[in-house]
Design a protein around this motif. Structure first.
Motif, PDB file in Angstrom:
ATOM      1  N   VAL A  88       0.841  -1.199   0.000  1.00  8.44           N
ATOM      2  CA  VAL A  88       0.000   0.000   0.000  1.00  8.44           C
ATOM      3  C   VAL A  88       0.877   1.251   0.000  1.00  8.44           C
ATOM      4  O   VAL A  88       0.612   2.225  -0.718  1.00  8.44           O
ATOM      5  N   ALA A  89       1.941   1.233   0.792  1.00 10.18           N
ATOM      6  CA  ALA A  89       2.860   2.373   0.828  1.00 10.18           C
ATOM      7  C   ALA A  89       3.503   2.596  -0.538  1.00 10.18           C
ATOM      8  O   ALA A  89       3.742   3.738  -0.954  1.00 10.18           O
ATOM      9  N   SER A  90       3.783   1.523  -1.252  1.00  8.30           N
ATOM     10  CA  SER A  90       4.355   1.642  -2.595  1.00  8.30           C
ATOM     11  C   SER A  90       3.391   2.358  -3.532  1.00  8.30           C
ATOM     12  O   SER A  90       3.789   3.259  -4.284  1.00  8.30           O
ATOM     13  N   ALA A  91       2.127   1.977  -3.502  1.00 10.09           N
ATOM     14  CA  ALA A  91       1.120   2.642  -4.341  1.00 10.09           C
ATOM     15  C   ALA A  91       0.958   4.103  -3.943  1.00 10.09           C
ATOM     16  O   ALA A  91       0.759   4.975  -4.792  1.00 10.09           O
TER      17      ALA A  91
ATOM     18  N   ALA B 260      -2.973   5.005   8.230  1.00  5.30           N
ATOM     19  CA  ALA B 260      -3.298   6.434   8.146  1.00  5.30           C
ATOM     20  C   ALA B 260      -2.264   7.237   7.370  1.00  5.30           C
ATOM     21  O   ALA B 260      -2.610   8.207   6.695  1.00  5.30           O
ATOM     22  N   ARG B 261      -1.004   6.840   7.429  1.00  2.55           N
ATOM     23  CA  ARG B 261       0.058   7.639   6.816  1.00  2.55           C
ATOM     24  C   ARG B 261       0.475   7.147   5.432  1.00  2.55           C
ATOM     25  O   ARG B 261       1.428   7.663   4.851  1.00  2.55           O
ATOM     26  N   CYS B 262      -0.193   6.145   4.896  1.00  2.00           N
ATOM     27  CA  CYS B 262       0.167   5.674   3.544  1.00  2.00           C
ATOM     28  C   CYS B 262      -1.083   5.514   2.676  1.00  2.00           C
ATOM     29  O   CYS B 262      -1.104   4.706   1.755  1.00  2.00           O
ATOM     30  N   THR B 263      -2.104   6.302   2.984  1.00  3.70           N
ATOM     31  CA  THR B 263      -3.332   6.277   2.200  1.00  3.70           C
ATOM     32  C   THR B 263      -3.842   7.699   1.993  1.00  3.70           C
ATOM     33  O   THR B 263      -3.558   8.597   2.779  1.00  3.70           O
TER      34      THR B 263
ATOM     35  N   LEU C 272     -17.605   3.962   1.019  1.00  3.16           N
ATOM     36  CA  LEU C 272     -17.060   3.302  -0.149  1.00  3.16           C
ATOM     37  C   LEU C 272     -16.922   4.289  -1.304  1.00  3.16           C
ATOM     38  O   LEU C 272     -15.889   4.350  -1.980  1.00  3.16           O
ATOM     39  N   LEU C 273     -17.942   5.089  -1.542  1.00  2.00           N
ATOM     40  CA  LEU C 273     -17.900   6.069  -2.624  1.00  2.00           C
ATOM     41  C   LEU C 273     -16.857   7.149  -2.355  1.00  2.00           C
ATOM     42  O   LEU C 273     -16.166   7.609  -3.279  1.00  2.00           O
ATOM     43  N   GLN C 274     -16.734   7.563  -1.105  1.00  2.78           N
ATOM     44  CA  GLN C 274     -15.689   8.529  -0.775  1.00  2.78           C
ATOM     45  C   GLN C 274     -14.303   7.933  -1.019  1.00  2.78           C
ATOM     46  O   GLN C 274     -13.398   8.616  -1.529  1.00  2.78           O
ATOM     47  N   ALA C 275     -14.131   6.663  -0.687  1.00  6.69           N
ATOM     48  CA  ALA C 275     -12.846   5.993  -0.902  1.00  6.69           C
ATOM     49  C   ALA C 275     -12.497   5.956  -2.386  1.00  6.69           C
ATOM     50  O   ALA C 275     -11.352   6.229  -2.779  1.00  6.69           O
ATOM     51  N   VAL C 276     -13.473   5.639  -3.221  1.00  6.53           N
ATOM     52  CA  VAL C 276     -13.253   5.609  -4.667  1.00  6.53           C
ATOM     53  C   VAL C 276     -12.879   6.996  -5.174  1.00  6.53           C
ATOM     54  O   VAL C 276     -11.970   7.162  -5.994  1.00  6.53           O
ATOM     55  N   SER C 277     -13.575   8.011  -4.683  1.00  5.87           N
ATOM     56  CA  SER C 277     -13.321   9.384  -5.120  1.00  5.87           C
ATOM     57  C   SER C 277     -11.893   9.809  -4.801  1.00  5.87           C
ATOM     58  O   SER C 277     -11.199  10.385  -5.652  1.00  5.87           O
ATOM     59  N   TYR C 278     -11.443   9.535  -3.598  1.00  3.28           N
ATOM     60  CA  TYR C 278     -10.077   9.902  -3.221  1.00  3.28           C
ATOM     61  C   TYR C 278      -9.050   9.108  -4.023  1.00  3.28           C
ATOM     62  O   TYR C 278      -8.042   9.657  -4.484  1.00  3.28           O
TER      63      TYR C 278
ATOM     64  N   GLY D  14      -4.109   7.673  -5.250  1.00  4.05           N
ATOM     65  CA  GLY D  14      -3.379   6.814  -4.336  1.00  4.05           C
ATOM     66  C   GLY D  14      -4.316   5.828  -3.678  1.00  4.05           C
ATOM     67  O   GLY D  14      -5.484   5.703  -4.060  1.00  4.05           O
ATOM     68  N   PRO D  15      -3.857   5.126  -2.656  1.00  6.61           N
ATOM     69  CA  PRO D  15      -4.681   4.113  -2.011  1.00  6.61           C
ATOM     70  C   PRO D  15      -5.741   4.721  -1.092  1.00  6.61           C
ATOM     71  O   PRO D  15      -5.505   5.733  -0.427  1.00  6.61           O
TER      72      PRO D  15
END
Length: 574
Positions: free
Chosen positions: A87-90, A129-132, A148-154, A161-162
């Motif tokens: 996740v940090a890589s992405a 928290a620090r890699c998303t 879920l929709l907010q996650a997709v938007s970000y 990023g993740p």
């Protein structure tokens, strides 16, 4: 009656997601039940990695290739912590992935549940928290759809990023109605940034009056590649790429001077000097260590800089620039091309005759070694030969270590008229530089491109870390060629210690036959110790069929890779 897991899957199906990469476990089981139901009706397929970090790398590779959301998941506890490196890589490379980690049931928080990773135990939410870009705990079923929709938007926004959702077991299995999807996705995807009219006029004025311009194409320039190359050809601008931008421009283009920065070319550095560039136009680059040659103030980072990017984070490093423009490179440069009367498309196409030679306009560190076929295999010769004989549309990934050093400097890109100019075929995971990244990412890319060949170059150290992921490619029958650069050492570490005057320690690896390891897994493999042996391998046949193959290539361990800019940073305080 469906469950919340099905709700997530149905939204992912609408986004065009084809795979979820992960490892099953107790607390994530309801989500896998939903995946099984989706797969039975021809929907999303579960791809099982061997380690959760591999699953995150696979999701990243899938997102890089398709431009869609990559998705990975894990069970609670160690499954979630195993994901974090991937996740940090992405996050470091701005790749949009959705990360779903399970939590034990809410009513058992704080009671010592098996693999508990709640706020009352090993708190994985704080770790993410620090890699998303977005990180949230779904504590009630009513929150799931909105979050879920907010996650997709970000994840898919202009600073991609993740996004991470932590979902308890009981919330994931909560029943929902068949018609529970309430929202369309248009408000959450396909974001774009139009540059301001004032910015366009300022850019036009600067470019019109400049006598000499050098264009630097970063990873974000791919969407505007055809426009940029047409502009360069019409105005006789020199072009260089950053390491991440490598692959956007044909290596044989007469105006292309190679890669600037990490493992780059002297000809690219020369093109950026004041005498050769009144202006330096940088498109879609983060301007980090690897793309600025260790923050070299004589090249990109000066008052000659004009920086264009859709990602606002990129522009925070342009404080010295003459002009900074937040906007889509495609929209920005289309306006400039129109104002200058430049027709886009067409232009230079390299020829088969050129490909039998090295690019003449790029200054290589050791041109002689590229054609040396005697004795031990020179990594330069390996990269040169493979880039000649492999299909131009093959997806190529270079792993952290000597692999991406040799690849950035010596892999030659060929692009033809029929290829999508916005598609990148060369990938490095250089933001976080995780060893083994390319192994997992190549599986994700191969899943996305189906029968198009994918080639992963990795080192023996990285393969010992993550090589088991090749069995996922075997299980999924993916067209993946794994090339292991075998020098019985952590090569970049060993050479770095030597170049810096440090002690030689911790860099040795045992002499391992990786071809035998692959055969034991049921994978076609070849041990190659000379270039003559490599010439005898029928690469065309290997790359034309499905299923993975491994080349165990014993390379000359004494050849020093092009790591001068990295050493400058590492030794700068000495």
């Amino acid at each position: 009656m469906l469950e919340n897991g099905d709700l997530i899957i149905r939204y992912l199906e609408r986004l065009g997601v084809e795979y979820v990469f992960g490892v099953p476990g107790g607390s994530i089981e309801p989500f896998y039940n939903a995946l099984a139901r989706s797969e039975k009706r021809g929907g999303i397929k579960a791809v099982i990695s061997r380690h959760e970090a591999g699953a995150a790398f696979m999701a990243e590779g899938y997102a890089r290739e398709t431009g869609r959301l990559g998705v990975c998941c894990s069970t609670a506890g160690p499954g979630a912590t195993n994901l974090i490196t991937g996740v940090a890589s992405a996050y470091a490379d701005n790749i949009p992935i959705l990360v779903i980690s399970a939590q034990t049931a809410l009513d058992r928080f704080g009671q010592g549940s098996l693999q508990e990773s709640s706020c009352t135990s090993v708190n994985t939410m704080e770790m993410f928290a620090r890699c998303t870009r977005y990180n949230t705990f779904v504590s009630h079923t009513a929150q799931l759809e909105t979050k879920l929709l907010q996650a997709v938007s970000y994840a898919l926004g202009n600073q991609p990023g993740p996004s991470h959702l932590g979902i308890p077991l009981d919330v994931m299995r909560h029943p929902v109605s068949d018609d529970s999807i309430h929202h369309n996705l248009r408000a959450f995807t396909h974001h774009d940034v139009a540059p301001s009219p004032d910015a366009i006029q300022l850019l036009l004025k600067e470019l019109s009056s400049a006598l000499k311009v050098t264009v630097v194409l970063g990873e974000g320039a791919a969407e505007a590649a055809d426009i940029l190359i047409s502009l360069a050809e019409s105005r006789h601008w020199q072009m260089v790429t950053t390491p991440r931008g490598k692959g956007i421009v044909d290596s044989y283009h007469p105006l292309y001077r190679g890669v600037f920065g990490f493992a780059g070319h002297e000809s690219a550095a020369e093109a950026l000097k004041t005498k050769n560039a009144d202006l330096v136009l940088v498109i879609g680059s983060a301007l980090d260590e690897v793309s600025t040659s260790g923050w070299d103030t004589t090249a990109i980072l000066s008052e000659r800089l004009i920086h264009v990017s859709r990602n606002p984070e990129h522009l925070t490093r342009s404080t010295m620039a003459r002009l900074v423009i937040l906007g889509s490179p495609k929209l920005t440069l289309a306006s400039i091309a129109g104002a200058l009367g430049v027709e886009t498309g067409g232009g230079f196409v390299s020829t088969t005759e050129q490909h039998s030679q090295l690019p003449l306009q790029i200054r290589l560190d050791n041109r002689t070694a590229c054609e040396n076929v005697s004795g031990s295999i020179k990594p330069q010769a390996l990269m040169t030969y493979m880039s000649r004989v492999c299909p131009s549309n093959a997806r190529v990934l270079m792993d952290s270590g000597n692999s991406f050093l040799w690849g950035i400097h010596h892999w030659n890109i060929r692009r033809y008229e029929h290829q999508d100019p916005s598609k990148k075929y060369f990938h490095i995971g250089i933001g976080f530089s995780s060893m083994g990244w390319a192994i997992g990412a190549s599986v994700g890319v191969a899943a996305a491109v189906k029968n198009t060949p994918v080639i992963c170059f990795t080192g023996d150290g990285s393969y010992l870390m993550a090589g088991q992921e090749i069995t996922t490619a075997l299980q999924e029958n993916l067209n993946l060629l794994m090339v292991v650069l075998n020098d019985s050492s952590l090569g970049m570490v060993r050479h770095g210690q030597g170049l810096s005057g440090g002690e030689s320690i911790g860099n040795s690896l045992p002499d391992i036959n990786f071809a035998d390891m692959a055969k034991a897994m049921g994978i076609e493999s070849y041990r190659v110790e000379t270039m003559e042996e490599l010439f005898s391998v029928n690469l065309h046949a290997i790359l034309a069929k499905t299923g993975p193959c491994l080349l165990d290539v014993v390379v000359d361990r004494d050849e020093i890779p092009p790591m001068g800019s990295r050493m400058k940073v590492l030794t700068g305080s000495i």
